[in-house]
Design an enzyme around this catalytic site. Structure first.
Site, PDB file in Angstrom:
ATOM      1  N   CYS A 190       0.832  -1.200   0.000  1.00  0.00           N
ATOM      2  CA  CYS A 190       0.000   0.000   0.000  1.00  0.00           C
ATOM      3  C   CYS A 190       0.874   1.260   0.000  1.00  0.00           C
ATOM      4  O   CYS A 190       1.568   1.525  -0.968  1.00  0.00           O
ATOM      5  CB  CYS A 190      -0.946  -0.059   1.191  1.00  0.00           C
ATOM      6  SG  CYS A 190      -2.273   1.143   1.182  1.00  0.00           S
ATOM      7  N   HIS A 191       0.871   2.042   1.072  1.00  0.00           N
ATOM      8  CA  HIS A 191       1.715   3.232   1.185  1.00  0.00           C
ATOM      9  C   HIS A 191       3.091   2.906   1.777  1.00  0.00           C
ATOM     10  O   HIS A 191       3.943   3.777   1.872  1.00  0.00           O
ATOM     11  CB  HIS A 191       1.028   4.303   2.037  1.00  0.00           C
ATOM     12  CG  HIS A 191      -0.109   4.979   1.341  1.00  0.00           C
ATOM     13  ND1 HIS A 191      -1.334   4.367   1.163  1.00  0.00           N
ATOM     14  CD2 HIS A 191      -0.212   6.204   0.784  1.00  0.00           C
ATOM     15  CE1 HIS A 191      -2.140   5.190   0.521  1.00  0.00           C
ATOM     16  NE2 HIS A 191      -1.487   6.315   0.273  1.00  0.00           N
TER      17      HIS A 191
END
Length: 189
Positions: A115-116
């Protein structure tokens, strides 16, 4: 719920580095799944105590097993970096966290970011010339840092494993486990 994996990771140690604001499933699913395979998995953070996830509001706390001051790259066979927006953004501001991630890269040990989470790989200088994936909003950041971004559920480039989002967790965890089973096989030789 843990992803079912048919490999043994007995004797391997894995660090999950996070702080407040992690995406809950991106920490707990790898934690539970890798432990179910026999790995010793420690949640590492900047401070002792516990950390909280964020999913439109603060979620349950996860206990911190060790702080970065108590941990060494030599203690672990792999590193997992959960996403969420708040968590990796906070870790990017910590030289200690970025140094820890960079040291894993220099040791060529598996690093898995979802994800991030790949934001921290940029700051650690580990994406230039690599194929990666991430949450779509990080695409330009990764490309500007010299990576080639792919829209796939998991991308593995040597020791760097990246994934896009919680829906991709089964493939992400399976790829981590497979990579670590190869580490275990090399240790057994």
């Amino acid at each position: 719920m843990p992803t079912q994996i048919d490999v043994s990771l007995d004797g391997l140690r894995i660090a999950i580095l996070a702080t407040d604001g992690f995406e809950p499933s991106e920490l707990t699913e790898p934690l539970e799944s890798l432990r179910a395979c026999g790995a010793k998995v420690d949640v590492l953070s900047l401070e002792p105590g516990s950390i909280r996830g964020w999913k439109k509001e603060w979620t349950d706390e996860v206990p911190v097993d060790r702080t970065l001051d108590e941990a060494s790259v030599e203690d672990y066979h792999a590193l997992v970096l959960p996403g969420g927006v708040i968590n990796p953004d906070a870790l990017r501001l910590s030289e200690k966290a970025i140094g820890f991630i960079r040291a894993f890269g220099e040791a060529k040990k598996p690093i898995a970011a979802i994800c991030h989470g790949p934001w921290t790989l940029i700051d650690a200088g580990l994406v230039k010339g690599r194929e990666v994936t991430s949450w779509p909003s990080l695409r330009r950041d990764l490309e500007n840092a010299g990576a080639t971004w792919r829209d796939r559920e998991v991308v593995q480039d040597a020791n760097i494993i990246t994934s896009r989002k919680p829906d991709d967790l089964p493939a992400f965890v399976q790829t981590i486990a497979q990579s670590l089973s190869e580490v275990g096989a090399e240790r057994a030789r």
